[in-house]
Motif scaffolding. Structure first.
Motif, PDB file in Angstrom:
ATOM      1  N   GLY A   1       0.806  -1.210   0.000  1.00 64.77           N
ATOM      2  CA  GLY A   1       0.000   0.000   0.000  1.00 64.77           C
ATOM      3  C   GLY A   1       0.839   1.260   0.000  1.00 64.77           C
ATOM      4  N   GLY A   2       2.053   1.192   0.567  1.00 61.20           N
ATOM      5  CA  GLY A   2       2.968   2.322   0.491  1.00 61.20           C
ATOM      6  C   GLY A   2       3.425   2.563  -0.932  1.00 61.20           C
ATOM      7  N   ARG A   3       3.714   1.470  -1.641  1.00 64.70           N
ATOM      8  CA  ARG A   3       4.067   1.622  -3.056  1.00 64.70           C
ATOM      9  C   ARG A   3       2.887   2.181  -3.837  1.00 64.70           C
ATOM     10  NH1 ARG A   3       6.155  -3.413  -1.893  1.00 64.70           N
ATOM     11  NH2 ARG A   3       4.604  -4.534  -3.137  1.00 64.70           N
ATOM     12  N   GLY A   4       1.677   1.718  -3.479  1.00 64.41           N
ATOM     13  CA  GLY A   4       0.493   2.251  -4.136  1.00 64.41           C
ATOM     14  C   GLY A   4       0.307   3.726  -3.859  1.00 64.41           C
ATOM     15  N   ALA A   5       0.483   4.132  -2.608  1.00 65.66           N
ATOM     16  CA  ALA A   5       0.330   5.550  -2.249  1.00 65.66           C
ATOM     17  C   ALA A   5       1.318   6.406  -3.031  1.00 65.66           C
ATOM     18  CB  ALA A   5       0.524   5.729  -0.747  1.00 65.66           C
ATOM     19  N   MET A   6       2.551   5.917  -3.133  1.00 63.83           N
ATOM     20  CA  MET A   6       3.560   6.652  -3.900  1.00 63.83           C
ATOM     21  C   MET A   6       3.162   6.750  -5.366  1.00 63.83           C
ATOM     22  SD  MET A   6       6.436   8.223  -3.763  1.00 63.83           S
ATOM     23  CE  MET A   6       7.891   8.662  -4.736  1.00 63.83           C
ATOM     24  N   LYS A   7       2.676   5.654  -5.915  1.00 67.76           N
ATOM     25  CA  LYS A   7       2.293   5.628  -7.329  1.00 67.76           C
ATOM     26  C   LYS A   7       1.168   6.624  -7.616  1.00 67.76           C
ATOM     27  CE  LYS A   7       0.690   1.671  -8.882  1.00 67.76           C
ATOM     28  NZ  LYS A   7       0.707   0.319  -9.496  1.00 67.76           N
ATOM     29  N   PHE A   8       0.147   6.622  -6.771  1.00 66.78           N
ATOM     30  CA  PHE A   8      -0.962   7.556  -6.988  1.00 66.78           C
ATOM     31  C   PHE A   8      -0.514   8.999  -6.781  1.00 66.78           C
ATOM     32  CE2 PHE A   8      -3.524   3.691  -5.923  1.00 66.78           C
ATOM     33  CZ  PHE A   8      -4.197   3.603  -7.136  1.00 66.78           C
ATOM     34  N   ALA A   9       0.337   9.231  -5.794  1.00 61.42           N
ATOM     35  CA  ALA A   9       0.755  10.599  -5.487  1.00 61.42           C
ATOM     36  C   ALA A   9       1.549  11.230  -6.622  1.00 61.42           C
ATOM     37  CB  ALA A   9       1.580  10.610  -4.196  1.00 61.42           C
ATOM     38  N   VAL A  10       2.463  10.470  -7.234  1.00 60.22           N
ATOM     39  CA  VAL A  10       3.314  11.074  -8.259  1.00 60.22           C
ATOM     40  C   VAL A  10       2.689  11.034  -9.644  1.00 60.22           C
ATOM     41  CG1 VAL A  10       5.431  10.623  -6.963  1.00 60.22           C
ATOM     42  CG2 VAL A  10       4.667   8.958  -8.655  1.00 60.22           C
ATOM     43  N   ASN A  11       1.734  10.120  -9.865  1.00 59.05           N
ATOM     44  CA  ASN A  11       1.044  10.084 -11.157  1.00 59.05           C
ATOM     45  C   ASN A  11      -0.199  10.963 -11.193  1.00 59.05           C
ATOM     46  OD1 ASN A  11       2.292   7.938 -13.118  1.00 59.05           O
ATOM     47  ND2 ASN A  11       2.375   6.979 -11.086  1.00 59.05           N
TER      48      ASN A  11
ATOM     49  N   PRO B   1      -0.610  14.075  -9.118  1.00 64.87           N
ATOM     50  CA  PRO B   1      -0.233  15.079  -8.111  1.00 64.87           C
ATOM     51  C   PRO B   1      -1.291  16.155  -7.905  1.00 64.87           C
ATOM     52  CG  PRO B   1       0.985  15.436 -10.149  1.00 64.87           C
ATOM     53  CD  PRO B   1       0.283  14.119 -10.304  1.00 64.87           C
ATOM     54  N   ASP B   2      -2.212  16.282  -8.862  1.00 67.03           N
ATOM     55  CA  ASP B   2      -3.277  17.271  -8.738  1.00 67.03           C
ATOM     56  C   ASP B   2      -4.367  16.843  -7.764  1.00 67.03           C
ATOM     57  OD1 ASP B   2      -3.770  15.232 -10.689  1.00 67.03           O
ATOM     58  OD2 ASP B   2      -5.572  16.305 -11.301  1.00 67.03           O
ATOM     59  N   ARG B   3      -4.334  15.598  -7.282  1.00 70.29           N
ATOM     60  CA  ARG B   3      -5.417  15.087  -6.440  1.00 70.29           C
ATOM     61  C   ARG B   3      -5.084  15.086  -4.953  1.00 70.29           C
ATOM     62  NH1 ARG B   3      -9.385  11.571  -9.082  1.00 70.29           N
ATOM     63  NH2 ARG B   3      -9.086  11.617 -11.344  1.00 70.29           N
TER      64      ARG B   3
END
Length: 278
Positions: free
Chosen positions: A130-140, A142-144
């Motif tokens: 889930g940490g990898r997922g959080a990173m993936k969503f955050a950097v892909n 970033p507007d959210r």
């Protein structure tokens, strides 16, 4: 707090799925009529589970409900199997866990519950997978998100991985990586995918558009020996706006994640709210 388990058919996951949602309590200083008629929009944390987990993990194994109530925070906890929060078109009828969060779950929550869709009120966090997922969503996306917390996980330099490396080990993490590469359509495609957060950090850090990022690892976790410091050096060299925290004596474990999510909420700058104590 109000705690809901919500079962529904997901278009992106091609079947029924469940989420757990925490919503802040009504303050005892308000009447029900006042509270439920108010145009209130709570900040929301999208909280992701790790490998072998589901939407119940954080609620059963940490005090997230207490911490959320203290800050007037809504928390949305989805299930995503062992998908690494990626799209798996070749699994059954398709299991698109990456698109599910942003293109289905977020619109559903914003349209159904009293939470804010504004970037400054949205945060994402997760442990391990889930940490990898959080990173993936955050950097892909970033507007959210205003900020993200990556717990017990660290991006990997995919340029250092070749076909020989992929084939050279049969340990748990390498089997998982081979599955991701195959799912993406090969190593080159995987390096160009949303999973390559190492490269995305390097490309986007200088823009100032990324969410604020918090990374945490237990001092006894295997990640603390190499992957965590390697990414920290890369992030600092790229000028990334990030905070790093290592907790001595903790491993890849729930006692650490309970402590780390509290640090993350402080990092998110979510203020304490009016108490409902008598």
């Amino acid at each position: 707090m109000s705690v809901m388990t919500w079962n529904f058919e997901s278009r992106m996951l091609r079947g029924n799925t469940e989420i757990t949602v925490i919503l802040p309590d009504m303050p005892r200083t308000r009447t029900p009529a006042e509270h439920f008629a108010a145009d209130r929009r709570h900040p929301v944390l999208w909280l992701l589970h790790g490998t072998f987990g589901d939407h119940t993990d954080w609620l059963r194994k940490t005090n997230i409900e207490v911490y959320a109530e203290e800050r007037g925070l809504a928390v949305v906890m989805p299930s995503a199997l062992n998908s690494d929060y990626s799209n798996w078109s070749g699994f059954s009828l398709g299991y698109h866990a990456y698109d599910y969060l942003t293109d289905e779950l977020m619109p559903m929550i914003y349209g159904s519950l009293p939470v804010s869709a504004a970037r400054e009120n949205n945060f994402i966090a997760g442990l391990s997978m889930g940490g990898r997922g959080a990173m993936k969503f955050a950097v892909n996306h970033p507007d959210r998100f205003a900020a993200a917390a990556v717990l017990s996980a660290a991006p990997v330099d995919l340029s250092a991985i070749d076909e020989e490396t992929l084939a050279g080990s049969d340990d748990f993490m390498m089997r998982r990586l081979r599955g991701q590469v195959e799912n993406a359509g090969g190593l080159a495609a995987y390096r160009d995918s949303p999973d390559n957060t190492w490269a995305l950090v390097e490309r986007l850090a200088a823009s100032g558009d990324l969410p604020r990022l918090f990374f945490a690892v237990g001092g006894d976790d295997l990640l603390a020996d190499r992957l965590f410091p390697e990414f920290r050096a890369h992030a600092e060299g790229s000028g990334l706006d990030a905070e790093f925290w290592t907790s001595p004596g903790h491993d890849h474990e729930w006692r650490f994640w309970d402590a780390a999510i509290q640090r993350a909420l402080d990092f998110f700058r979510l203020p304490m709210q009016e108490s409902n104590r008598f």
